[in-house]
Design a protein around this motif. Structure first.
Motif, mmCIF file in Angstrom:
data_model
loop_
_atom_site.group_PDB
_atom_site.id
_atom_site.type_symbol
_atom_site.label_atom_id
_atom_site.label_comp_id
_atom_site.label_asym_id
_atom_site.label_seq_id
_atom_site.Cartn_x
_atom_site.Cartn_y
_atom_site.Cartn_z
ATOM 1 N N MET A 1 0.739 -1.098 -0.069
ATOM 2 C CA MET A 1 -0.012 0.074 -0.040
ATOM 3 C C MET A 1 0.847 1.337 -0.029
ATOM 4 N N VAL A 2 0.407 2.253 -0.941
ATOM 5 C CA VAL A 2 1.385 3.554 -0.770
ATOM 6 C C VAL A 2 0.120 4.599 -0.407
ATOM 7 N N ILE A 3 0.815 5.304 0.514
ATOM 8 C CA ILE A 3 0.033 6.605 1.143
ATOM 9 C C ILE A 3 0.262 7.903 0.218
ATOM 10 N N VAL A 4 -1.075 8.343 -0.158
ATOM 11 C CA VAL A 4 -0.903 9.570 -1.160
ATOM 12 C C VAL A 4 -1.667 10.651 -0.577
ATOM 13 N N SER A 5 -1.428 12.031 -0.880
ATOM 14 C CA SER A 5 -2.487 12.896 -0.809
ATOM 15 C C SER A 5 -3.104 13.275 -2.092
ATOM 16 N N LEU A 6 -4.507 13.557 -1.988
ATOM 17 C CA LEU A 6 -5.141 14.091 -3.250
ATOM 18 C C LEU A 6 -4.839 15.584 -3.386
ATOM 19 N N THR A 7 -4.481 15.979 -4.755
ATOM 20 C CA THR A 7 -4.035 17.410 -4.805
ATOM 21 C C THR A 7 -5.016 17.923 -5.897
ATOM 22 N N ASP A 8 -5.588 17.207 -6.716
ATOM 23 C CA ASP A 8 -6.526 17.687 -7.641
ATOM 24 C C ASP A 8 -7.547 16.779 -8.238
ATOM 25 N N ILE A 9 -8.685 17.060 -8.388
ATOM 26 C CA ILE A 9 -9.752 16.415 -9.078
ATOM 27 C C ILE A 9 -10.193 17.255 -10.398
ATOM 28 N N ALA A 10 -10.245 16.643 -11.334
ATOM 29 C CA ALA A 10 -10.831 17.252 -12.547
ATOM 30 C C ALA A 10 -12.220 17.528 -12.422
ATOM 31 N N LYS A 11 -12.563 18.499 -13.007
ATOM 32 C CA LYS A 11 -14.159 18.868 -12.964
ATOM 33 C C LYS A 11 -15.215 18.201 -13.961
ATOM 34 N N ASP A 12 -14.492 17.683 -14.852
ATOM 35 C CA ASP A 12 -15.360 16.838 -15.880
ATOM 36 C C ASP A 12 -14.625 15.311 -15.989
ATOM 37 N N PHE A 13 -15.720 14.340 -16.315
ATOM 38 C CA PHE A 13 -15.207 13.018 -16.604
ATOM 39 C C PHE A 13 -14.643 12.882 -18.014
ATOM 40 N N THR A 14 -13.888 11.794 -18.182
ATOM 41 C CA THR A 14 -13.322 11.588 -19.522
ATOM 42 C C THR A 14 -13.789 10.105 -19.743
ATOM 43 N N ILE A 15 -14.208 9.976 -21.117
ATOM 44 C CA ILE A 15 -14.653 8.642 -21.749
ATOM 45 C C ILE A 15 -13.431 8.193 -22.770
ATOM 46 N N PRO A 16 -12.472 7.438 -22.653
ATOM 47 C CA PRO A 16 -11.482 7.123 -23.510
ATOM 48 C C PRO A 16 -11.775 6.517 -24.667
ATOM 49 N N PRO A 17 -11.229 6.500 -25.752
ATOM 50 C CA PRO A 17 -11.557 5.695 -26.888
ATOM 51 C C PRO A 17 -11.369 3.992 -26.762
ATOM 52 N N ALA A 18 -11.963 3.245 -27.241
ATOM 53 C CA ALA A 18 -11.801 2.013 -26.912
ATOM 54 C C ALA A 18 -10.614 1.438 -27.385
ATOM 55 N N SER A 19 -9.826 0.711 -26.601
ATOM 56 C CA SER A 19 -8.404 0.218 -26.642
ATOM 57 C C SER A 19 -8.491 -0.729 -25.928
ATOM 58 N N GLY A 20 -7.314 -1.626 -26.059
ATOM 59 C CA GLY A 20 -7.140 -2.889 -24.923
ATOM 60 C C GLY A 20 -6.847 -2.377 -23.634
ATOM 61 N N ALA A 21 -6.474 -1.171 -23.290
ATOM 62 C CA ALA A 21 -6.223 -0.634 -21.918
ATOM 63 C C ALA A 21 -7.493 -0.415 -21.142
ATOM 64 N N SER A 22 -8.575 -0.148 -21.739
ATOM 65 C CA SER A 22 -9.771 0.297 -20.931
ATOM 66 C C SER A 22 -10.930 -0.250 -21.589
ATOM 67 N N LYS A 23 -11.894 -0.421 -20.669
ATOM 68 C CA LYS A 23 -13.148 -0.816 -21.314
ATOM 69 C C LYS A 23 -14.000 0.186 -22.160
ATOM 70 N N PRO A 24 -14.702 -0.336 -23.120
ATOM 71 C CA PRO A 24 -15.498 0.882 -23.742
ATOM 72 C C PRO A 24 -16.615 1.561 -23.098
ATOM 73 N N ASN A 25 -16.689 2.751 -23.288
ATOM 74 C CA ASN A 25 -17.764 3.613 -22.651
ATOM 75 C C ASN A 25 -17.422 3.689 -20.933
ATOM 76 N N GLU A 26 -16.293 3.415 -20.426
ATOM 77 C CA GLU A 26 -16.163 3.446 -19.244
ATOM 78 C C GLU A 26 -15.567 4.945 -18.506
ATOM 79 N N ALA A 27 -16.309 5.753 -18.255
ATOM 80 C CA ALA A 27 -15.868 6.997 -17.881
ATOM 81 C C ALA A 27 -15.123 7.065 -16.473
ATOM 82 N N PHE A 28 -14.275 7.948 -16.451
ATOM 83 C CA PHE A 28 -13.395 8.333 -15.256
ATOM 84 C C PHE A 28 -13.358 9.616 -14.898
ATOM 85 N N PHE A 29 -12.845 10.040 -13.693
ATOM 86 C CA PHE A 29 -12.180 11.605 -13.388
ATOM 87 C C PHE A 29 -10.899 11.582 -13.248
ATOM 88 N N ARG A 30 -10.054 12.413 -13.763
ATOM 89 C CA ARG A 30 -8.490 12.343 -13.538
ATOM 90 C C ARG A 30 -8.326 13.068 -12.231
#
Length: 94
Positions: A1-30
């Motif tokens: 486990m690594v301890i982190v402190s949160l410094t910033d959260i994006a105000k809008d979500f991102t939906i990445p293009p379909a690729s092997g690294a992510s599930k299609p239409n899976e939204a996330f906040f940076r």
């Protein structure tokens, strides 16, 4: 486990293009986090240094509530923690 402190959260979500690294239409906040240490030590004693390009999967604790608080408080207290009316069990900001 690594301890982190949160410094910033994006105000809008991102939906990445379909690729092997992510599930299609899976939204996330940076989010941006600051690491407390640059090494990861496992319970068995193995230690390695964190390096650029390593993948991180994280879970964030937003608030801690007991089962009785969830059952007996008003539903609005835990659905909308930013209400102006203070509650003795309302979530505190991080």
């Amino acid at each position: 486990m690594v301890i982190v402190s949160l410094t910033d959260i994006a105000k809008d979500f991102t939906i990445p293009p379909a690729s092997g690294a992510s599930k299609p239409n899976e939204a996330f906040f940076r989010v941006k986090c600051r690491l407390a240490t640059t090494a990861l030590k496992l319970q068995n004693g193995y230690e390695t240094r964190l390096q650029k390009g390593m993948t991180l999967q994280a879970g964030f604790v937003v608030t801690r509530r007991t089962l009785s608080q969830l059952l007996f408080d008003k539903v609005e207290d835990w659905l909308n923690p930013n209400r102006t009316e203070a509650s003795p069990h309302s979530a505190t900001s991080l």
